[in-house]
Structures are given as structure tokens and as C-alpha cells.
Design a protein around this motif. Structure first.
Motif, PDB file in Angstrom:
ATOM      1  N   GLU A 111       0.939  -1.464   0.399  1.00  0.00           N
ATOM      2  CA  GLU A 111      -0.015   0.017   0.053  1.00  0.00           C
ATOM      3  C   GLU A 111       0.937   1.388  -0.251  1.00  0.00           C
ATOM      4  O   GLU A 111       0.836   2.797  -0.353  1.00  0.00           O
ATOM      5  N   ILE A 112       1.887   1.449   1.146  1.00  0.00           N
ATOM      6  CA  ILE A 112       2.636   2.053   0.789  1.00  0.00           C
ATOM      7  C   ILE A 112       3.593   2.548  -0.503  1.00  0.00           C
ATOM      8  O   ILE A 112       3.981   4.053  -1.702  1.00  0.00           O
ATOM      9  N   PHE A 113       4.433   1.540  -0.472  1.00  0.00           N
ATOM     10  CA  PHE A 113       5.233   1.178  -1.890  1.00  0.00           C
ATOM     11  C   PHE A 113       5.136   1.107  -3.400  1.00  0.00           C
ATOM     12  O   PHE A 113       5.309   1.642  -4.268  1.00  0.00           O
ATOM     13  N   GLN A 201      13.114  13.502  16.164  1.00  0.00           N
ATOM     14  CA  GLN A 201      12.691  12.230  17.201  1.00  0.00           C
ATOM     15  C   GLN A 201      11.904  11.912  17.004  1.00  0.00           C
ATOM     16  O   GLN A 201      11.158  11.047  17.644  1.00  0.00           O
ATOM     17  N   LYS A 202      10.334  12.939  16.262  1.00  0.00           N
ATOM     18  CA  LYS A 202       9.058  11.740  16.327  1.00  0.00           C
ATOM     19  C   LYS A 202       9.728  11.259  14.641  1.00  0.00           C
ATOM     20  O   LYS A 202       8.807  10.089  15.006  1.00  0.00           O
ATOM     21  N   LEU A 203      10.109  12.066  13.877  1.00  0.00           N
ATOM     22  CA  LEU A 203      10.587  10.511  12.715  1.00  0.00           C
ATOM     23  C   LEU A 203      11.143   9.459  13.256  1.00  0.00           C
ATOM     24  O   LEU A 203      10.613   8.493  12.418  1.00  0.00           O
ATOM     25  N   LEU A 204      12.328   9.450  13.872  1.00  0.00           N
ATOM     26  CA  LEU A 204      12.631   8.499  14.734  1.00  0.00           C
ATOM     27  C   LEU A 204      12.255   7.586  15.192  1.00  0.00           C
ATOM     28  O   LEU A 204      12.468   6.119  15.123  1.00  0.00           O
ATOM     29  N   GLN A 205      10.963   7.726  16.223  1.00  0.00           N
ATOM     30  CA  GLN A 205      10.196   7.048  16.658  1.00  0.00           C
ATOM     31  C   GLN A 205       9.743   5.551  15.817  1.00  0.00           C
ATOM     32  O   GLN A 205       8.638   5.129  15.909  1.00  0.00           O
ATOM     33  N   TRP A 243       3.319   4.548   8.458  1.00  0.00           N
ATOM     34  CA  TRP A 243       4.213   5.197   7.068  1.00  0.00           C
ATOM     35  C   TRP A 243       3.351   6.119   6.075  1.00  0.00           C
ATOM     36  O   TRP A 243       4.125   6.978   5.728  1.00  0.00           O
ATOM     37  N   ARG A 244       2.265   6.578   6.542  1.00  0.00           N
ATOM     38  CA  ARG A 244       1.635   7.834   5.837  1.00  0.00           C
ATOM     39  C   ARG A 244       2.465   9.092   5.807  1.00  0.00           C
ATOM     40  O   ARG A 244       2.379  10.037   5.632  1.00  0.00           O
ATOM     41  N   LEU A 245       2.742   9.326   7.580  1.00  0.00           N
ATOM     42  CA  LEU A 245       3.387  10.032   8.158  1.00  0.00           C
ATOM     43  C   LEU A 245       4.327  10.538   8.068  1.00  0.00           C
ATOM     44  O   LEU A 245       4.744  11.666   7.577  1.00  0.00           O
ATOM     45  N   MET A 246       5.340   8.979   8.044  1.00  0.00           N
ATOM     46  CA  MET A 246       6.992   9.059   6.606  1.00  0.00           C
ATOM     47  C   MET A 246       6.444  10.250   6.013  1.00  0.00           C
ATOM     48  O   MET A 246       7.627  10.938   5.838  1.00  0.00           O
ATOM     49  N   ARG A 247       5.851   9.814   5.709  1.00  0.00           N
ATOM     50  CA  ARG A 247       5.646  10.011   3.461  1.00  0.00           C
ATOM     51  C   ARG A 247       5.309  11.280   3.399  1.00  0.00           C
ATOM     52  O   ARG A 247       6.571  12.265   3.229  1.00  0.00           O
ATOM     53  N   ASN A 248       4.677  11.600   4.108  1.00  0.00           N
ATOM     54  CA  ASN A 248       4.219  12.970   4.470  1.00  0.00           C
ATOM     55  C   ASN A 248       5.683  13.852   5.019  1.00  0.00           C
ATOM     56  O   ASN A 248       5.739  15.535   5.007  1.00  0.00           O
ATOM     57  N   ALA A 293       9.693   6.934  -2.490  1.00  0.00           N
ATOM     58  CA  ALA A 293       9.546   6.027  -2.016  1.00  0.00           C
ATOM     59  C   ALA A 293      11.848   5.972  -1.850  1.00  0.00           C
ATOM     60  O   ALA A 293      11.734   5.672  -0.866  1.00  0.00           O
ATOM     61  N   CYS A 294      12.075   6.316  -2.605  1.00  0.00           N
ATOM     62  CA  CYS A 294      13.549   6.008  -2.669  1.00  0.00           C
ATOM     63  C   CYS A 294      14.254   6.959  -1.435  1.00  0.00           C
ATOM     64  O   CYS A 294      15.117   6.397  -0.583  1.00  0.00           O
ATOM     65  N   VAL A 295      13.939   7.710  -0.924  1.00  0.00           N
ATOM     66  CA  VAL A 295      14.007   9.048   0.057  1.00  0.00           C
ATOM     67  C   VAL A 295      13.878   8.109   1.188  1.00  0.00           C
ATOM     68  O   VAL A 295      14.159   8.087   2.370  1.00  0.00           O
ATOM     69  N   LEU A 296      12.397   7.840   1.372  1.00  0.00           N
ATOM     70  CA  LEU A 296      11.971   6.625   2.435  1.00  0.00           C
ATOM     71  C   LEU A 296      13.020   5.190   2.746  1.00  0.00           C
ATOM     72  O   LEU A 296      13.423   5.125   3.930  1.00  0.00           O
TER      73      LEU A 296
END
Length: 491
Positions: A111-113, A201-205, A243-248, A293-296
Motif C-alpha cells: 500500500e505504501i511502496f 525525534q518523532k520521525l525516528l520514533q 508510513w503515511r506520516l513518514m511519507r508526509n 519512496a527512494c528517500v524513505l
């Protein structure tokens, strides 16, 4: 007539008919072709229920002893062929690598990639993304002095935040994550992030939670029965939300790059990719969806694997103080305390290099590699592997093979030493092998040496008072140590 037949059929008969129909349908769906690798007994619909997301070493070893180096396993609706031993792993990943080059669609990631990016893409798209990424990483210092200096700078920052703990017990997890992630972030985003940056820090979490939750039962059930489990709450829903939050987060960074983007000047990976999108006019393989997707992929792979390895390293050093003391003696003799470790020191430090390799071998953080997909009908060691079959290459069967290693179940740096010199072993393959091996291997090896030596140069790592440290595993995308606290005692 139909009404008569319907009224004459009892509920029990209808139920029996339905069960028989489902069993036959399940058998037909999972019927294996001729000369397919053997498999253990599988329950209808469930497959081998003894298998966890990462099949336990003892279970796989039992199957290997019974069926050989190639066998098949069924988990829900998914059928895998498991490949074991150095000879067969090399056959799949190198000798016949072109036949097993693709990635399968894993429901939890689909669903993400959707088969884009660096890890999940296939064919021409994958070749283009990998070639571009390798070239861009080299342009921004991979294998050169510039990137080594960035790592050294981050080593100093990590040493400082460890020193701030003043020898008291603390969990080093997110401090290490932040330091390692800053290296790939400096290349990808053009900047590092402070250890108190709340957004980062939120992203790392989020990344850590995604990594951990992949190992939960609900996430694995979702992979096996996605059309049913998608309606249930559970860890799989948290993964998709994260995943959606990281993509944002990544999209916001890309949008900021667009605001002050200069097509004639490239500051980082995102700028370079935007240049390719402009050349392509959005019609080729370089599109913003692929950039996200590459950056993630770079963020997750460039953070989690190296960070987990360093956490294993500090844990092993605290548990084996005599090995830690030997490493520190070599650091003092070759580097001393006055200057910072450099990559050129590695060739003069065989014992330290051997310890790092043994941490990777014993930590074994990606035991079953990233799954492969058979791109055409192939014969493998006499077995027929049809196109579309998912393969798991069991790296544990190589890295812990009693025929390849003198003491495979013991933490023993001597595995990588011969006559006092570092000994490179063919059976050491933590980054995988072949054309789809980890593209960040050179960066990861540099980071492991510089961070490990910088920390051991300045600190002695010990268990907190009245605490016994454990080597118990935590299963997820990677095999990590269970959370622990440790004391970094200044030297």
C-alpha cells in the motif's frame, strides 16, 4: 424440484459440503507443480503454523536436516521456497541471480511502496533508481574524504551526548539512531538534525515503531490474509498510519527544496533527483512518487541496520569485558587518545576490525535477507522453481554454519583472525551478495568502524549495578536486541 432439493438438504449436509468445497479449493490453489521442493505438513488455509514472521533458527534447522538445503513452506496464502547453505545461496544470488532478481509484493508494504523506490522496485525501474542513487551517493562523497569527515563530526556529537550521561545508566537506542540517521540525512536532505529536534525525534520514533511492529502477529496475519485482516484493528494499521506520516515528512522536505531549487546547482540527493525529473519531463522512471519512496528507503535502511548493529556491539562489549579491553588496547596503541579515529587506521587494527565483523555475524540482523521473486521458470539443484515463486535466502544458515565457522554459536573475534591479521571469510555475507546486495555497504562499513572505535576510545561500557544484560532478540524488520540500559564510563 429445486425447492424440494433445498428442503431435503439438512444444515449439517450443507455445512459438510461447504467444508469439502473449501478444502478442495484450497488444495487446488496451493497444489505444487511436479519436482517442486519438498515441504513440511501444512494445515489447510493456515500453512505451517509453527513459523513466526522470522522463522526460528531451530525450526529451519530441523526442516533443513529433513529436506535438505531447499524446501518450501506455506504461511497462510503465501508460499515460499527457503534456500540454505553457502553453495545454494550463491547459486540463487550470484550464479543464477538474473533468474531471481525481482521483489515480491508483500501486502504490509504494498500500500505504501507499490513496487517503487530502491528496495521494492523491479526490472528497468529498479536498475534506473539503483544506478542513479549509487552515482549520486558517490557525487556527495561516498568513498571519499568528505563523507568520512561528516561521519567523524557526528561521532564527536555522539560522544558528547554519551558523556552528558556522566556514567549513569541510560538507553542508547535513540541517541545512536539520531547519529546514524544524520549521515544519510546530510546526503539526502542536505542537513543533519539536532538530538533535541522534536520533529526529527518523532520521525525516528515512527521508523522504530514500523521496524518493530513488522514482527507482530497481526502484521504477519495481514501478510497472509490481507483481504480479511484489513478490516481488523491491530499493529498492521499502526504500520500503515506511520508510513503515511513518514511519507508526509519526506514530501514536506521535497516541497521546501522546490521552493528554492536551482536547477544548475545540486545540494543533495533530492535536488539531484528533481533535476532528473525535469530532464524526464515527468514521463519516464524519474517521478516524484519514486523520489519519495527512494528517500524513505534510504532513511530506513541507512538508519535502522547500522544503528541496530552498533547497539549489538555495545551490548557485546559490556557482556565480554575482556574483548572490550583488547579493542581499547589496540585503539590506544594505534590511535591513542589525542586524535579521532580515521578509516585509514582500519588496516592497522585487525582485532577491532575482527570484533566488528563478529558483531555483524552473531547479531545477524537480517537473517532471511530481503525476499526475492523468480522472474522465469528455473531449475535449481534439480527442483523446478516456477516463475512468480517467492524465495527466502537464509543468511543465518551461512553465517552460523558449523561447517564454515569454528565456534558458530559463540561470540569469537578469532573467526576473522589468522596469524594476527584480519581474515576475510567467504561465508560472511551480512550485506547479501549479487546485483541486489545492499547498495549502502561501503557507507555502513565506514560508519561501523568510525562510530565503534570513537565510542570505545572514550568510554568503557558496563552493565548497570546489579543488572545482568541479556542477548535476547527482538524480532521485526531487523533482529535487534531487547531494549537495555548501559553505563558509558569515561576513560
Amino acid at each position: 424440484m429445486l425447492r424440494f432439493l433445498w428442503e431435503s438438504i439438512s444444515f449439517q449436509m450443507l455445512l459438510v459440503f461447504l467444508v469439502v468445497f473449501l478444502l478442495v479449493a484450497n488444495y487446488m490453489k496451493h497444489r505444487k507443480p511436479k519436482h517442486f521442493p519438498p515441504s513440511p505438513f501444512a494445515l489447510p488455509f493456515l500453512g505451517q503454523p509453527v513459523l513466526t514472521p522470522t522463522p526460528p533458527k531451530a525450526t529451519v534447522q530441523k526442516f533443513t536436516e529433513k529436506y535438505g538445503d531447499i524446501f518450501s513452506i506455506q504461511l497462510g496464502s503465501m508460499l515460499f521456497v527457503c534456500i540454505n547453505g553457502l553453495r545454494m545461496v550463491k547459486e540463487v544470488l550470484v550464479n543464477q541471480g538474473e533468474n531471481f532478481m525481482d521483489r515480491p509484493e508483500i501486502p504490509i508494504d504494498k500500500e505504501i511502496f507499490s513496487n517503487v523506490g530502491l528496495v521494492s522496485s523491479n526490472g528497468h525501474l529498479w536498475k534506473q533508481q539503483r544506478r542513479f542513487t549509487l552515482m549520486t551517493l558517490r557525487n556527495f562523497g561516498l568513498g571519499k574524504k568528505g563523507l568520512e569527515e561528516r561521519i567523524q563530526d557526528e561521532c564527536r556529537c555522539l560522544v558528547d551526548v554519551f558523556r552528558d550521561e556522566q556514567g549513569n545508566p541510560f538507553n542508547p537506542h535513540f541517541k545512536i539512531n539520531n547519529a546514524i540517521s544524520n549521515i544519510i540525512c546530510s546526503v539526502t536532505f542536505g542537513n543533519r538534525f539536532e538530538y533535541h529536534d522534536e520533529d526529527f525525534q518523532k520521525l525516528l520514533q515512527l521508523m522504530d515503531e514500523v521496524t518493530s511492529l513488522h514482527g507482530t502477529i497481526m502484521s504477519q496475519l495481514y501478510n497472509c490474509f490481507p483481504s480479511i485482516i484489513k478490516f481488523f484493528p491491530g499493529s498492521h494499521q499502526t504500520i500503515l498510519k506511520n508510513w503515511r506520516l513518514m511519507r508526509n515528512f519526506v514530501k514536506e522536505k521535497i516541497d521546501k527544496h522546490k521552493e528554492d531549487w536551482n536547477p544548475s546547482e545540486s545540494r543533495d540527493f533530492i535536488d539531484s533527483y528533481l533535476q532528473e525529473i525535469a530532464k524526464d519531463n515527468g514521463g519516464g522512471t524519474f517521478q516524484e512518487e519514486n523520489l519519495v519512496a527512494c528517500v524513505l528507503d534510504l532513511l530506513l535502511a541507512g538508519t535502522e541496520t547500522t544503528s541496530t548493529t552498533i547497539r549489538w556491539a555495545l551490548l557485546y562489549m559490556a557482556i565480554y569485558p575482556e574483548i572490550q579491553a583488547h579493542v581499547q588496547a589496540e585503539i590506544d596503541a594505534v590511535i591513542g587518545q589525542a586524535r579521532q579515529p580515521a578509516l585509514e587506521d582500519r588496516s592497522n587494527m585487525p582485532y577491532t576490525n575482527a570484533v566488528i565483523h563478529e558483531v555483524q555475524r552473531k547479531g545477524n540482523i537480517v537473517p532471511f535477507n530481503v525476499p526475492r521473486l523468480t522472474v522465469k521458470d528455473t531449475v535449481l539443484d534439480g527442483y523446478h522453481i516456477p516463475k512468480g515463486t517467492i524465495l527466502l535466502t537464509n543468511l543465518s544458515s551461512v553465517m552460523l554454519d558449523k561447517h564454515e565457522w569454528e565456534t558458530p554459536d559463540t561470540f569469537n573475534p578469532g573467526h576473522f583472525l589468522k596469524d594476527g591479521q584480519f581474515w576475510k571469510r567467504e561465508s560472511f555475507i551480512p550485506f547479501s551478495i549479487g546485483k541486489r546486495a545492499c547498495l549502502g555497504e561501503l557507507l555502513a562499513r565506514s560508519e561501523l568502524f568510525l562510530f565503534f572505535t570513537a565510542l570505545l576510545q572514550k568510554f568503557t561500557f558496563q552493565a548497570p549495578l546489579d543488572t545482568t544484560l541479556s542477548l535476547q532478540l527482538k524480532l521485526g524488520i531487523t533482529v535487534a536486541p531487547q531494549p537495555y540500559k548501559i553505563c558509558a564510563v569515561p576513560r
